[in-house]
Every structure is written in structure tokens, then in C-alpha cells.
Enzyme design. Structure first.
Site, mmCIF file in Angstrom:
data_model
loop_
_atom_site.group_PDB
_atom_site.id
_atom_site.type_symbol
_atom_site.label_atom_id
_atom_site.label_comp_id
_atom_site.label_asym_id
_atom_site.label_seq_id
_atom_site.Cartn_x
_atom_site.Cartn_y
_atom_site.Cartn_z
ATOM 1 N N HIS A 126 0.889 -1.090 -0.086
ATOM 2 C CA HIS A 126 0.029 -0.145 0.064
ATOM 3 C C HIS A 126 0.751 1.310 -0.042
ATOM 4 O O HIS A 126 1.781 1.387 0.645
ATOM 5 C CB HIS A 126 -0.620 -0.050 1.217
ATOM 6 C CG HIS A 126 -1.838 -1.117 1.502
ATOM 7 N ND1 HIS A 126 -2.364 -1.375 2.619
ATOM 8 C CD2 HIS A 126 -2.056 -2.096 0.806
ATOM 9 C CE1 HIS A 126 -3.115 -2.425 2.579
ATOM 10 N NE2 HIS A 126 -2.810 -2.915 1.254
ATOM 11 N N TYR A 162 -10.640 6.281 3.704
ATOM 12 C CA TYR A 162 -10.264 5.086 4.048
ATOM 13 C C TYR A 162 -8.689 4.790 3.319
ATOM 14 O O TYR A 162 -8.329 5.264 2.308
ATOM 15 C CB TYR A 162 -11.184 3.592 3.337
ATOM 16 C CG TYR A 162 -10.152 2.657 3.277
ATOM 17 C CD1 TYR A 162 -10.017 1.765 4.401
ATOM 18 C CD2 TYR A 162 -9.641 2.197 2.103
ATOM 19 C CE1 TYR A 162 -9.192 0.685 4.534
ATOM 20 C CE2 TYR A 162 -8.662 1.023 2.166
ATOM 21 C CZ TYR A 162 -8.548 0.391 3.392
ATOM 22 O OH TYR A 162 -7.566 -0.707 3.384
ATOM 23 N N ASP A 213 -8.796 0.820 -3.754
ATOM 24 C CA ASP A 213 -9.767 -0.071 -2.797
ATOM 25 C C ASP A 213 -10.831 0.923 -2.586
ATOM 26 O O ASP A 213 -10.564 2.029 -2.016
ATOM 27 C CB ASP A 213 -9.287 -0.499 -1.605
ATOM 28 C CG ASP A 213 -10.100 -1.068 -0.617
ATOM 29 O OD1 ASP A 213 -11.352 -1.181 -1.039
ATOM 30 O OD2 ASP A 213 -9.677 -1.962 0.289
ATOM 31 N N HIS A 215 -13.384 0.309 -0.820
ATOM 32 C CA HIS A 215 -13.753 -0.009 0.466
ATOM 33 C C HIS A 215 -15.223 0.290 0.715
ATOM 34 O O HIS A 215 -15.514 0.765 1.796
ATOM 35 C CB HIS A 215 -13.051 0.937 1.462
ATOM 36 C CG HIS A 215 -12.801 -0.009 2.673
ATOM 37 N ND1 HIS A 215 -13.243 0.213 4.222
ATOM 38 C CD2 HIS A 215 -11.810 -0.891 2.840
ATOM 39 C CE1 HIS A 215 -12.547 -0.448 4.868
ATOM 40 N NE2 HIS A 215 -11.865 -1.284 4.237
ATOM 41 N N GLU A 239 -10.956 -2.587 -6.166
ATOM 42 C CA GLU A 239 -11.584 -3.495 -5.060
ATOM 43 C C GLU A 239 -12.769 -2.905 -4.197
ATOM 44 O O GLU A 239 -12.922 -1.717 -4.113
ATOM 45 C CB GLU A 239 -10.457 -3.682 -4.076
ATOM 46 C CG GLU A 239 -10.951 -4.403 -2.850
ATOM 47 C CD GLU A 239 -9.622 -4.418 -1.995
ATOM 48 O OE1 GLU A 239 -8.314 -4.249 -2.368
ATOM 49 O OE2 GLU A 239 -9.739 -4.805 -1.020
ATOM 50 N N GLU A 265 -13.899 -9.428 0.493
ATOM 51 C CA GLU A 265 -13.211 -9.711 1.857
ATOM 52 C C GLU A 265 -14.345 -9.563 2.728
ATOM 53 O O GLU A 265 -14.074 -10.106 4.073
ATOM 54 C CB GLU A 265 -11.934 -8.480 1.980
ATOM 55 C CG GLU A 265 -12.386 -7.264 2.203
ATOM 56 C CD GLU A 265 -11.576 -6.277 2.434
ATOM 57 O OE1 GLU A 265 -10.574 -6.265 1.540
ATOM 58 O OE2 GLU A 265 -11.610 -5.298 3.415
ATOM 59 N N ARG A 286 -11.720 -12.015 -3.607
ATOM 60 C CA ARG A 286 -10.919 -11.377 -2.038
ATOM 61 C C ARG A 286 -11.548 -12.116 -1.008
ATOM 62 O O ARG A 286 -12.800 -12.447 -0.750
ATOM 63 C CB ARG A 286 -11.278 -9.853 -1.747
ATOM 64 C CG ARG A 286 -10.851 -8.966 -3.023
ATOM 65 C CD ARG A 286 -9.299 -8.552 -2.899
ATOM 66 N NE ARG A 286 -9.053 -7.723 -1.755
ATOM 67 C CZ ARG A 286 -8.151 -7.568 -1.030
ATOM 68 N NH1 ARG A 286 -7.019 -8.634 -1.315
ATOM 69 N NH2 ARG A 286 -7.794 -6.751 -0.113
ATOM 70 N N HIS A 315 -7.186 -11.879 1.179
ATOM 71 C CA HIS A 315 -7.093 -10.546 1.912
ATOM 72 C C HIS A 315 -5.766 -10.785 2.940
ATOM 73 O O HIS A 315 -5.765 -11.684 3.484
ATOM 74 C CB HIS A 315 -8.275 -10.484 2.903
ATOM 75 C CG HIS A 315 -8.682 -9.156 3.523
ATOM 76 N ND1 HIS A 315 -9.056 -8.901 4.550
ATOM 77 C CD2 HIS A 315 -8.243 -7.887 3.029
ATOM 78 C CE1 HIS A 315 -9.220 -7.611 4.963
ATOM 79 N NE2 HIS A 315 -8.729 -6.976 3.928
ATOM 80 N N ASP A 319 -4.452 -6.923 9.905
ATOM 81 C CA ASP A 319 -5.389 -7.655 10.899
ATOM 82 C C ASP A 319 -5.519 -9.073 10.436
ATOM 83 O O ASP A 319 -6.579 -9.589 10.896
ATOM 84 C CB ASP A 319 -6.587 -6.999 11.201
ATOM 85 C CG ASP A 319 -7.418 -6.362 10.025
ATOM 86 O OD1 ASP A 319 -6.921 -5.679 9.369
ATOM 87 O OD2 ASP A 319 -8.762 -6.841 10.262
ATOM 88 N N GLU A 342 -2.321 -9.825 -1.340
ATOM 89 C CA GLU A 342 -1.997 -8.481 -0.724
ATOM 90 C C GLU A 342 -1.080 -8.681 0.263
ATOM 91 O O GLU A 342 -1.269 -9.940 1.191
ATOM 92 C CB GLU A 342 -3.348 -8.039 0.090
ATOM 93 C CG GLU A 342 -3.229 -6.856 0.826
ATOM 94 C CD GLU A 342 -4.603 -6.259 1.214
ATOM 95 O OE1 GLU A 342 -4.748 -5.102 1.603
ATOM 96 O OE2 GLU A 342 -5.330 -7.052 1.545
HETATM 97 C C1 GCO Z 1 -7.996 -4.351 2.855
HETATM 98 C C2 GCO Z 1 -8.885 -4.075 3.929
HETATM 99 C C3 GCO Z 1 -8.622 -3.645 5.133
HETATM 100 C C4 GCO Z 1 -9.654 -3.822 6.049
HETATM 101 C C5 GCO Z 1 -9.325 -4.272 7.240
HETATM 102 C C6 GCO Z 1 -10.603 -4.181 8.295
HETATM 103 O O1 GCO Z 1 -7.889 -4.414 1.364
HETATM 104 O O2 GCO Z 1 -6.866 -4.358 2.989
HETATM 105 O O3 GCO Z 1 -9.861 -3.345 3.226
HETATM 106 O O4 GCO Z 1 -7.612 -2.644 5.113
HETATM 107 O O5 GCO Z 1 -9.931 -2.486 6.003
HETATM 108 O O6 GCO Z 1 -8.806 -5.642 7.357
HETATM 109 O O7 GCO Z 1 -10.325 -4.582 9.549
HETATM 110 MG MG MG Z 2 -10.050 -3.962 1.008
#
Ligand code: GCO
Ligand code: MG
Length: 409
Positions: A126, A162, A213, A215, A239, A265, A286, A315, A319, A342
Site C-alpha cells: 500500500h 479509507y 480500494d 472500500h 476493489e 473480503e 478477495r 485478503h 489484521d 495483498e
Molecule cells: C484491505 C482491507 C483492510 C480492512 C481491514 C478491516 O483491503 O486491506 O480493506 O484494510 O479495512 O482488514 O479490519
Molecule cells: Mg479492502
């Protein structure tokens, strides 16, 4: 001799200040244990309860070899199923059992799944910033480190955007829509994003793959508009153009734009992927492995995608625990329809807590070729990284439009 589950418990740690949940299965064979990722960072305490109060008593004494049957029986043992809490709990167990099977066979998990068909997994990382210039500079730095796929996100000035620092977890101190604190206007963002990519292509040239993304922050008409506006910049993929609640609109998006689409995701019910795959409405799937219940369901989905020309992009945010990244990588290495991985780089503390973390080199993620996931957890060190303080134990903050209405994450 049959090896049985002796105990299942959760280990919590946050070496990068992100709440991780690891499931550890101890077995009746001395020293043989397995690790799985059960990280649902917004609701970690609920997952721990689901594992230790429900799965542990249900599965103690089971034969560790019976992964599929354990998955199927634990899955229906709640009667109601397919939510992120129970899926993460199940994933922790499932991945730990694959780890144990690999260790028993003396093989990495990708060997159990058919063996490598690539030596490493190309990753995307990123780049973000407050201004176009900062984003391009960050991307340039990553390119100089050998990365060939970069996701770009820029801040909408003054808004909680985001993927940028402005999206940091600020929690509302007043309730309801009366005085929005984290403001985000979808239309402002949809106008800005194409300009970022115009700038980036000028600065970075054509030889780098760029990703973005959304999001799920745009209503369908705006998402479709943005997809069309981004077409000239030849994205590797776009995405989460739409939220999971709006998958019907993928037909309109697909008809309107030729941009490669990645989605999924946020899905926690594997059946939600089916229309998108069957109708070839997406190009990349994803999946957050732990959110659908682990490696067992994910490998079936990957095989299904292969028949429809859909590639994988598991994904891999911060986290996803290092164990989850190792599971992603095991699949990346052995499936023919791998697309991209990713990747969020581990800090030194994470490497120390999780010895054996996969290595990133030349823009790719490399396995260490040790049995199972090839990883362990240093529990006493893990305990020195407790969860950071948080008013709601990790919950996602509310983002609102100027008028106070809530915007999806
Ligand atoms: C990504 C995701 C993450 C999520 C996160 C939520 O594409 O990497 O969108 O950044 O926002 O995993 O907890
Ligand atoms: Mg994402």
C-alpha cells in the site's frame, strides 16, 4: 497411534498494535501443537468466547487427522452459522489442524494441497498520503524496494478517507447523527480518485501495476462512474466497489466498465460468492480466510474459481495474523488460478513473536519450507504486547456524511 486434541485455547497479542487472536491446539503427542488464525480485530473477545466456551469442549478428544469432519460437525454445532465470530473461531481450529497435519507428515501445508506451482507469491503493498505527490513518492520508494504492484489511496482533504492516516480510529463522543466527527462525502472522493491515478501514471510510468480500494464507500451509481473514470489508467484491479449488501449491482458495474474487479473480503457466507463467480461478474476473489472459516472452505472456493477464470487475491491486511498470512501463502503457491497476494509487512516485534514469518523479497512472498505453516508463537513474548486501550474493544469508528448519515466502512 491416533493423535487426539488435548486442549484448544486462544492466545491474544498485538505486536503491531493490532488485536490478533491465535488458536493453539495441543495434542496427546508430546510437543505436537498447531496454530490457527482467528483474528476478527473488531470483535476479538467474542471469538475467544466462541472458541473456549463452545469449540474446546465440543472437540476435545477428537482425532486430529479428521479435519473435514471436524469442520463439518463444528460448523453445524451452533445450528445458526456463517457469521464472522463463529467462522473465525472455526478458522482458528481448522488452520491449527492443517498445521498439525503438516507437522505429522513432515511437510509444509502447500505440499499436502498438491505441491508448489510457483516458487513465491507476487504481492501488492500500500502507498497512501495526504497529497498526490506524497502518494507517488511513497509508491516510488516501494518500487525501489522491488515491489511491482502498488495500491494507491489519497486523502480527501479534511475527510476521514479509507486507507490514509485521516481514517485513524477517532471515536464519536456524541451519539447519533447530530454532530458528525469523522466526515466523508462519497461524491468528493469519487471526483478526486481518478485525478490521483492520472498523476500517478505521469509520475510512475506504465511499468508498475496499480490497484485501488473503494472500500464499499460509494453508492452504486457513483461506483460505476468511478470505475469508468479509472479505465484509462489500466488498473490491476478495483476493489470493493460495492458493499456486500449490494451485490446485485455488480451486473450493472460489469456492463458499464471493463475495469478488472476484485470483491469479497467482507463476505462471511461462502454462498455469497457463487453468483459473482458463476456469472463472471468479478475477476479476482478477495477472501479473508478466517472470516469464512479457514483453509478448508477457501481451498474449495479457489477450485471453483479456477473453472470460471476467476483468480485469487486473498485478503492480507495487518489484521490478518502472520499465521493467517502463512495460510494465504500456502494456497498462493499451489493453486493455478492465483492472481496476487495483498501483503502488509511485519514489524520486528511481530517477527519476534512469530518465529518463521514468511519472508518478502523481490516483490514476492517466500515460504520457509518448514512443516505445517513453518511457524511458531513465542507465548511469553506475545504476552508483553497486550491489546491497546480502546473505548469499544476494537470496534470500527462511525464515518458519516456531512448531514450525519452513516457511510459504510
Ligand atoms: C484491505 C482491507 C483492510 C480492512 C481491514 C478491516 O483491503 O486491506 O480493506 O484494510 O479495512 O482488514 O479490519
Ligand atoms: Mg479492502
Amino acid at each position: 497411534m491416533t493423535v487426539r486434541i488435548r486442549n484448544i485455547r486462544c492466545i491474544t497479542t498485538a505486536p503491531a498494535d493490532i488485536r490478533l487472536v491465535i488458536v493453539k491446539i495441543e495434542t496427546t503427542e508430546d510437543g505436537l501443537h498447531g496454530l490457527g488464525c482467528a483474528t476478527f480485530t473488531q470483535r476479538p473477545l467474542a471469538v475467544i468466547e466462541a472458541v473456549e466456551k463452545y469449540l474446546t469442549p465440543f472437540l476435545k478428544g477428537r482425532n486430529v487427522d479428521e479435519i473435514e469432519d471436524i469442520w463439518q460437525s463444528a460448523y453445524v454445532s451452533s445450528y445458526w452459522r456463517q457469521g464472522p465470530v463463529l467462522n473465525n473461531a472455526l478458522s482458528g481450529v481448522d488452520m491449527a489442524l492443517w498445521d498439525i497435519k503438516g507437522k505429522r507428515a513432515g511437510m509444509p501445508v502447500y505440499e499436502l494441497l498438491g505441491g508448489k506451482c510457483r516458487m513465491a507469491a507476487p504481492v501488492y503493498v500500500h502507498a497512501s498520503g495526504r497529497e498526490f505527490h506524497d502518494v507517488a513518492e511513497n509508491a516510488r520508494e516501494l518500487i525501489s524496494q522491488g515491489f511491482r504492484h502498488i495500491r494507491l489511496q489519497v486523502e480527501v482533504p479534511g475527510q476521514a478517507t479509507y486507507g490514509t492516516e485521516s481514517d485513524l480510529q477517532t471515536h464519536e463522543t456524541v451519539d447519533g447523527p447530530t454532530a458528525p466527527q469523522n466526515i466523508f462525502e462519497p461524491a468528493d472522493y469519487a471526483r478526486l480518485a481518478p485525478k490521483l491515478f492520472e498523476h500517478a501514471r505521469k509520475e510512475l510510468g506504465e511499468d508498475v501495476e496499480l490497484l485501488h480500494d473503494i472500500h464499499e464507500r460509494l453508492p452504486a451509481p457513483l461506483a460505476i462512474h468511478l470505475a469508468k473514470d479509472l479505465e484509462p489508467f489500466r488498473l490491476f484491479f478495483l476493489e470493493d466497489a460495492l458493499p456486500p449488501e449490494d451485490i446485485n449491482s455488480f451486473r450493472r458495474l460489469r456492463a458499464a466498465s471493463g475495469i478488472p474487479i476484485a470483491m469479497g473480503e467482507l463476505f462471511t457466507n461462502v454462498n455469497d460468492y457463487l453468483p459473482l463467480i458463476q456469472e463472471q461478474l468479478i475477476d479476482f476473489i478477495r477472501v479473508h480466510l478466517s472470516d469464512i472459516g479457514g483453509l478448508t472452505p477457501a481451498r474449495k472456493l479457489a477450485a471453483l474459481c479456477e473453472f470460471f477464470g476467476v483468480r485469487t487475491a486473498w485478503h492480507g491486511p495487518g489484521d490478518t495474523s502472520p499465521i493467517g498470512h502463512a495460510a494465504n501463502l500456502a494456497m498462493d503457491l499451489c493453486i493455478p488460478n492465483f492472481g496476487i497476494q495483498e501483503f502488509t509487512r511485519f514489524n520486528q516485534a511481530t517477527h519476534d513473536v512469530f518465529p518463521g514469518c514468511p519472508d518478502v523479497r523481490d516483490g514476492m512472498l517466500w515460504p520457509n519450507d518448514q512443516p505445517g505453516w513453518g511457524m511458531d508463537i513465542n507465548e511469553s513474548l506475545a504476552a508483553t504486547f497486550p491489546y491497546p486501550e480502546h473505548p469499544f474493544n476494537g470496534a470500527w469508528p462511525a464515518i458519516r456524511k456531512r448531514d450525519g448519515s452513516v457511510v459504510r466502512p
